[in-house]
Design a protein around this motif. Sequence first.
Motif, PDB file in Angstrom:
ATOM      1  N   ARG A  87      23.724  69.088  18.601  1.00 25.02           N
ATOM      2  CA  ARG A  87      24.075  67.979  17.721  1.00 25.02           C
ATOM      3  C   ARG A  87      24.939  68.495  16.577  1.00 25.02           C
ATOM      4  NH1 ARG A  87      22.503  62.585  16.391  1.00 25.02           N
ATOM      5  NH2 ARG A  87      23.990  62.071  14.760  1.00 25.02           N
ATOM      6  N   LYS A  88      24.656  69.717  16.133  1.00 30.49           N
ATOM      7  CA  LYS A  88      25.457  70.315  15.064  1.00 30.49           C
ATOM      8  C   LYS A  88      26.909  70.484  15.527  1.00 30.49           C
ATOM      9  CE  LYS A  88      25.787  74.192  11.929  1.00 30.49           C
ATOM     10  NZ  LYS A  88      25.348  75.518  11.565  1.00 30.49           N
ATOM     11  N   ASP A  89      27.119  70.910  16.769  1.00 31.06           N
ATOM     12  CA  ASP A  89      28.483  71.029  17.318  1.00 31.06           C
ATOM     13  C   ASP A  89      29.190  69.686  17.269  1.00 31.06           C
ATOM     14  OD1 ASP A  89      27.990  73.713  17.976  1.00 31.06           O
ATOM     15  OD2 ASP A  89      27.439  73.217  20.052  1.00 31.06           O
ATOM     16  N   MET A  90      28.479  68.648  17.685  1.00 29.86           N
ATOM     17  CA  MET A  90      29.070  67.304  17.710  1.00 29.86           C
ATOM     18  C   MET A  90      29.381  66.836  16.294  1.00 29.86           C
ATOM     19  SD  MET A  90      26.635  65.463  20.497  1.00 29.86           S
ATOM     20  CE  MET A  90      25.576  66.640  21.336  1.00 29.86           C
ATOM     21  N   ASP A  91      28.420  67.021  15.389  1.00 27.71           N
ATOM     22  CA  ASP A  91      28.604  66.579  14.001  1.00 27.71           C
ATOM     23  C   ASP A  91      29.729  67.348  13.310  1.00 27.71           C
ATOM     24  OD1 ASP A  91      26.607  64.706  14.317  1.00 27.71           O
ATOM     25  OD2 ASP A  91      25.071  65.908  13.307  1.00 27.71           O
ATOM     26  N   THR A  92      29.978  68.574  13.745  1.00 29.45           N
ATOM     27  CA  THR A  92      31.062  69.369  13.177  1.00 29.45           C
ATOM     28  C   THR A  92      32.414  68.858  13.657  1.00 29.45           C
ATOM     29  OG1 THR A  92      29.646  71.315  13.015  1.00 29.45           O
ATOM     30  CG2 THR A  92      32.019  71.704  13.009  1.00 29.45           C
ATOM     31  N   SER A  93      32.521  68.490  14.926  1.00 34.28           N
ATOM     32  CA  SER A  93      33.785  68.010  15.499  1.00 34.28           C
ATOM     33  C   SER A  93      34.131  66.593  15.076  1.00 34.28           C
ATOM     34  CB  SER A  93      33.708  68.031  17.027  1.00 34.28           C
ATOM     35  OG  SER A  93      33.678  69.338  17.498  1.00 34.28           O
ATOM     36  N   LEU A  94      33.122  65.794  14.845  1.00 27.28           N
ATOM     37  CA  LEU A  94      33.332  64.367  14.619  1.00 27.28           C
ATOM     38  C   LEU A  94      34.274  64.023  13.464  1.00 27.28           C
ATOM     39  CD1 LEU A  94      32.598  61.709  15.867  1.00 27.28           C
ATOM     40  CD2 LEU A  94      30.600  61.636  14.383  1.00 27.28           C
ATOM     41  N   PRO A  95      34.112  64.600  12.273  1.00 29.51           N
ATOM     42  CA  PRO A  95      35.025  64.214  11.185  1.00 29.51           C
ATOM     43  C   PRO A  95      36.491  64.534  11.490  1.00 29.51           C
ATOM     44  CG  PRO A  95      33.127  65.404  10.317  1.00 29.51           C
ATOM     45  CD  PRO A  95      33.058  65.505  11.806  1.00 29.51           C
ATOM     46  N   GLU A  96      36.743  65.640  12.160  1.00 33.41           N
ATOM     47  CA  GLU A  96      38.112  65.999  12.501  1.00 33.41           C
ATOM     48  C   GLU A  96      38.706  65.000  13.491  1.00 33.41           C
ATOM     49  OE1 GLU A  96      40.645  69.949  13.713  1.00 33.41           O
ATOM     50  OE2 GLU A  96      38.554  69.850  14.350  1.00 33.41           O
ATOM     51  N   ILE A  97      37.947  64.650  14.522  1.00 31.82           N
ATOM     52  CA  ILE A  97      38.429  63.693  15.523  1.00 31.82           C
ATOM     53  C   ILE A  97      38.658  62.328  14.880  1.00 31.82           C
ATOM     54  CG2 ILE A  97      37.834  62.456  17.647  1.00 31.82           C
ATOM     55  CD1 ILE A  97      38.616  65.419  18.091  1.00 31.82           C
ATOM     56  N   VAL A  98      37.729  61.886  14.059  1.00 35.47           N
ATOM     57  CA  VAL A  98      37.869  60.593  13.380  1.00 35.47           C
ATOM     58  C   VAL A  98      39.097  60.613  12.463  1.00 35.47           C
ATOM     59  CG1 VAL A  98      36.798  59.095  11.638  1.00 35.47           C
ATOM     60  CG2 VAL A  98      35.457  59.898  13.579  1.00 35.47           C
ATOM     61  N   GLY A  99      39.333  61.736  11.791  1.00 38.99           N
ATOM     62  CA  GLY A  99      40.514  61.858  10.938  1.00 38.99           C
ATOM     63  C   GLY A  99      41.807  61.758  11.739  1.00 38.99           C
ATOM     64  N   HIS A 100      41.843  62.429  12.892  1.00 37.99           N
ATOM     65  CA  HIS A 100      43.023  62.356  13.754  1.00 37.99           C
ATOM     66  C   HIS A 100      43.233  60.931  14.277  1.00 37.99           C
ATOM     67  CE1 HIS A 100      43.387  66.617  13.503  1.00 37.99           C
ATOM     68  NE2 HIS A 100      42.498  66.919  14.422  1.00 37.99           N
ATOM     69  N   LEU A 101      42.145  60.292  14.672  1.00 37.51           N
ATOM     70  CA  LEU A 101      42.234  58.912  15.164  1.00 37.51           C
ATOM     71  C   LEU A 101      42.776  58.002  14.075  1.00 37.51           C
ATOM     72  CD1 LEU A 101      41.740  56.702  17.258  1.00 37.51           C
ATOM     73  CD2 LEU A 101      39.328  56.672  16.539  1.00 37.51           C
TER      74      LEU A 101
END
Length: 130
Positions: free
Chosen positions: A47-61
């Motif tokens: 879950r930590k891996d996912m939570d780490t990637s999420l803000p970057e992906i949301v920012g790119h989107l």
Amino acid sequence: MVITVASSGKASRATDSAGTEVLPVDVETISESTEAALSMQMATSTRKDMDTSLPEIVGHLNLLLGEDLGADEDDEVRELFRTGYRLLDLQNRPTAETPSFGAFIYLRDAADVTRRLLWIYTQRHGLGAP
């Protein structure tokens, strides 16, 4: 007036007439980020891996949804925009209470839409495919 110069390997440089930096579309970084998110597997990702990637992906989107990608003329692009805005809605984002599977699905959906919008961006600007 906004002037944007995009390249396939490096961040574009964008400035407005006042000289203020506008957030660039970095095709390479977005491509790498979405590839990493889409290559995650539920069985081996924390879950930590996912939570780490999420803000970057949301920012790119969010960045790509701010680009003119032809949604006014193309129904498929318009639908991608609708999906992207739905994903960005705070009510649809995972929270600490969201089960890991829900966060995983959200991350993959956001990365997929981001990747598809990035492809459209590169096509509209004559860049190499991400």
